[in-house]
Design a protein around this motif. Structure first.
Motif, PDB file in Angstrom:
ATOM      1  N   GLU A  89    -122.754  -4.020  43.066  1.00  0.00           N
ATOM      2  CA  GLU A  89    -123.363  -4.982  42.161  1.00  0.00           C
ATOM      3  C   GLU A  89    -124.762  -4.509  41.794  1.00  0.00           C
ATOM      4  OE1 GLU A  89    -124.808  -8.713  44.242  1.00  0.00           O
ATOM      5  OE2 GLU A  89    -123.272  -8.026  45.673  1.00  0.00           O
ATOM      6  N   ASP A  90    -125.373  -5.170  40.839  1.00  0.00           N
ATOM      7  CA  ASP A  90    -126.712  -4.770  40.402  1.00  0.00           C
ATOM      8  C   ASP A  90    -127.686  -4.809  41.580  1.00  0.00           C
ATOM      9  OD1 ASP A  90    -125.691  -4.599  37.885  1.00  0.00           O
ATOM     10  OD2 ASP A  90    -126.726  -6.368  37.064  1.00  0.00           O
ATOM     11  N   VAL A 126    -127.653   8.836  40.939  1.00  0.00           N
ATOM     12  CA  VAL A 126    -126.565   8.266  40.141  1.00  0.00           C
ATOM     13  C   VAL A 126    -126.024   9.335  39.205  1.00  0.00           C
ATOM     14  CG1 VAL A 126    -125.962   6.570  38.382  1.00  0.00           C
ATOM     15  CG2 VAL A 126    -127.450   5.920  40.286  1.00  0.00           C
ATOM     16  N   VAL A 127    -124.711   9.527  39.222  1.00  0.00           N
ATOM     17  CA  VAL A 127    -124.054  10.518  38.373  1.00  0.00           C
ATOM     18  C   VAL A 127    -123.558   9.850  37.098  1.00  0.00           C
ATOM     19  CG1 VAL A 127    -122.095  12.112  38.182  1.00  0.00           C
ATOM     20  CG2 VAL A 127    -123.389  11.959  40.328  1.00  0.00           C
ATOM     21  N   GLU A 128    -123.950  10.418  35.968  1.00  0.00           N
ATOM     22  CA  GLU A 128    -123.423   9.974  34.668  1.00  0.00           C
ATOM     23  C   GLU A 128    -122.536  11.090  34.137  1.00  0.00           C
ATOM     24  OE1 GLU A 128    -126.473   8.849  31.960  1.00  0.00           O
ATOM     25  OE2 GLU A 128    -127.037   7.052  33.106  1.00  0.00           O
ATOM     26  N   ARG A 129    -121.242  10.847  34.142  1.00  0.00           N
ATOM     27  CA  ARG A 129    -120.305  11.885  33.735  1.00  0.00           C
ATOM     28  C   ARG A 129    -120.359  12.112  32.234  1.00  0.00           C
ATOM     29  NH1 ARG A 129    -117.225  13.770  37.704  1.00  0.00           N
ATOM     30  NH2 ARG A 129    -116.916  12.515  39.578  1.00  0.00           N
ATOM     31  N   LEU A 154    -129.156  11.392  37.904  1.00  0.00           N
ATOM     32  CA  LEU A 154    -130.432  10.716  37.715  1.00  0.00           C
ATOM     33  C   LEU A 154    -130.933  10.132  39.028  1.00  0.00           C
ATOM     34  CD1 LEU A 154    -129.411   8.608  34.582  1.00  0.00           C
ATOM     35  CD2 LEU A 154    -130.236  10.952  34.606  1.00  0.00           C
ATOM     36  N   THR A 155    -132.249  10.098  39.201  1.00  0.00           N
ATOM     37  CA  THR A 155    -132.832   9.314  40.290  1.00  0.00           C
ATOM     38  C   THR A 155    -133.022   7.886  39.791  1.00  0.00           C
ATOM     39  OG1 THR A 155    -135.042  10.024  39.584  1.00  0.00           O
ATOM     40  CG2 THR A 155    -134.028  11.241  41.383  1.00  0.00           C
ATOM     41  N   ALA A 160    -132.997  -0.654  40.113  1.00  0.00           N
ATOM     42  CA  ALA A 160    -132.503  -0.259  38.792  1.00  0.00           C
ATOM     43  C   ALA A 160    -131.026   0.111  38.809  1.00  0.00           C
ATOM     44  CB  ALA A 160    -133.314   0.915  38.257  1.00  0.00           C
ATOM     45  N   VAL A 161    -130.427   0.197  39.993  1.00  0.00           N
ATOM     46  CA  VAL A 161    -129.006   0.531  40.090  1.00  0.00           C
ATOM     47  C   VAL A 161    -128.175  -0.618  39.523  1.00  0.00           C
ATOM     48  CG1 VAL A 161    -127.108   0.944  41.705  1.00  0.00           C
ATOM     49  CG2 VAL A 161    -129.306   2.077  42.041  1.00  0.00           C
ATOM     50  N   GLU A 162    -127.173  -0.271  38.721  1.00  0.00           N
ATOM     51  CA  GLU A 162    -126.320  -1.277  38.085  1.00  0.00           C
ATOM     52  C   GLU A 162    -124.921  -1.246  38.679  1.00  0.00           C
ATOM     53  OE1 GLU A 162    -126.381  -0.584  33.913  1.00  0.00           O
ATOM     54  OE2 GLU A 162    -128.554  -0.747  33.742  1.00  0.00           O
ATOM     55  N   GLU A 163    -124.277  -2.385  38.658  1.00  0.00           N
ATOM     56  CA  GLU A 163    -122.914  -2.474  39.163  1.00  0.00           C
ATOM     57  C   GLU A 163    -122.033  -1.425  38.481  1.00  0.00           C
ATOM     58  OE1 GLU A 163    -119.191  -5.687  39.507  1.00  0.00           O
ATOM     59  OE2 GLU A 163    -121.137  -6.291  38.648  1.00  0.00           O
TER      60      GLU A 163
END
Length: 426
Positions: A89-90, A126-129, A154-155, A160-163
């Motif tokens: 979750e967020d 966080v990995v953004e594919r 990304l750091t 700031a982490v989103e679900e």
């Protein structure tokens, strides 16, 4: 039952003490190690390679040891892809999320090492594919590697982490590269070359700092200055204003107090109610700072005060007049505060983070708490100068993890005019 993994170290691991630290980590944490291969660099530019088998009593113990070795730059041999889990979750990360250092770091995704963006300590990865239609990376690997969109790592601070974010967990598939100290040194900004000393020749260090600032300016880089109120109290304000006017400062980060006392100096000729020239205490001088806040609030902003001609000199004036961005981060201690001060702590952190990520060199001038806040956002490769009259303050700032930092224990009111004279000399 004993469990084991093989790790590798490569680089100037003897000169920098990395190899000894890694041996110490294993022993201090109750493990054992066996060196399987060791190749020493035989000239000053050659690197050393070490492969060792690390053993522990349990998987949990081994995982803890590998985590500490990873922070020192050791890489697990025969690496696998990083483990990714969705954020539930967020603002919430998986239990075993990887907590970052501020060193350059690489994450192995789909068989490729991807460098993380904006290294910063105490963040999640966080990995953004590359293909949003293929979030788990099942297909289209060839397209990703051929430039049709690149996978990013990304750091992110935890809030700031989103679900649903793909968060890196565990230690697998992560490579940290701490800056090293080669045999040829590297001047005061070289790794562990600067140190802290009140006896170090100030003139030579200031000359080197000035040279670095000139080089940054010539290469269209970014100089960030972090300011404390002592700059105004000690008489360094006019010299700093000169540097802003001359284009040697690209961003300014400070608290409410610095801006208030800089403006107070312009409006009333005092700082904290004291005339900085005569050191006299004018009648009602202790109220000048709150009067200053009231005047700026009445006009709506510092920029409005400049436009109206109410403020016509000083550091904040020069920032407005020369379009130098500034961030004023508030705290629970602030009077007022000024209308330009960011009072939301998370919003202020984000603004400071943006400044820090753009900086090529940072001058931390006589402000412990604000400098630590900025320092926490900096990668270890950013050149940093810490100046304070208190040796403990300089030591604490340098211990935040920058590998290219120097500290000067001196009066800030002496340092800034000397730096100004060095930079503006004909």
């Amino acid at each position: 039952m004993t469990v084991a993994r093989t790790v590798e170290l490569e680089g100037h691991i003897i000169d920098s003490g990395t190899m000894g630290m890694c041996f110490g980590v294993v022993m201090d944490m109750g493990g054992e190690f066996e060196v399987e291969d060791f190749e020493v660099g035989r000239h000053k530019h050659a690197e050393t390679y070490c492969r060792m088998r690390v053993m522990a009593e349990s998987e949990d113990d081994l995982r803890a040891i590998l985590h500490e070795l990873n922070q020192q730059g050791a890489t697990v041999a025969d690496p696998r892809d990083a483990t990714l889990e969705n954020a539930p979750e967020d603002g919430v990360v998986p239990v075993d999320f990887y907590s970052t250092t501020n060193h350059p770091t690489y994450v192995r995704v789909d068989g490729e090492w991807v460098e993380i963006e904006d290294p910063e300590m105490d963040c999640a990865l966080v990995v953004e594919r590359a293909d949003p239609e293929d979030p788990q990376g099942v297909g289209n690997a060839d397209e990703r590697r051929n430039g049709d969109g690149n996978t990013r790592v990304l750091t992110k601070v935890l809030n700031a982490v989103e679900e649903g974010d793909l968060v890196v967990t565990g230690e697998t598939g992560i490579r940290v590269e701490p800056p090293e100290r080669p045999r040829n040194g590297g001047g005061s900004f070289g790794f562990m070359q600067g140190g802290v000393s009140s006896e170090r020749p100030s003139a030579s260090l200031i000359e080197e700092i000035a040279d670095e600032m000139r080089e940054v300016r010539e290469n269209d880089g970014n100089v960030l200055v972090v300011c404390g109120p002592a700059i105004v109290h000690s008489g360094g304000r006019d010299a700093l204003a000169d540097l802003v006017r001359a284009g040697f400062i690209d961003n300014l980060s400070a608290g409410n107090g610095f801006a208030v006392h800089d403006l107070e100096r312009d409006l009333y000729g005092t700082s904290l109610g004291v005339d900085t020239e005569s050191l006299e205490h004018p009648r009602k001088g202790h109220k000048h700072h709150i009067y200053t806040i009231s005047e700026i609030a009445r006009l709506g902003s510092i920029e409005a005060a400049v436009d109206e001609g109410i403020v016509d000199e000083g550091v904040m004036y020069e920032c407005i007049d020369n379009d130098v961005p500034f961030v004023l981060a508030g705290s629970i201690r602030d009077d007022g505060p000024l209308p330009d001060t960011i009072t939301d702590a998370i919003e202020a952190q984000d603004a400071i983070r943006e400044q820090a990520h753009d900086a090529d060199i940072v001058l931390m001038l006589s402000t412990l708490l604000h400098s630590v806040a900025v320092g926490n956002c900096l990668p270890s490769t950013t050149k940093t100068v810490c100046v304070d009259i208190n040796p403990a303050t300089v030591t604490q700032l340098l211990d935040r993890g920058s590998a290219q930092a120097i500290g000067m224990v001196t009066d800030i009111g002496t340092f800034i005019p000397m730096l100004r004279d060095e930079l503006l000399e004909e």
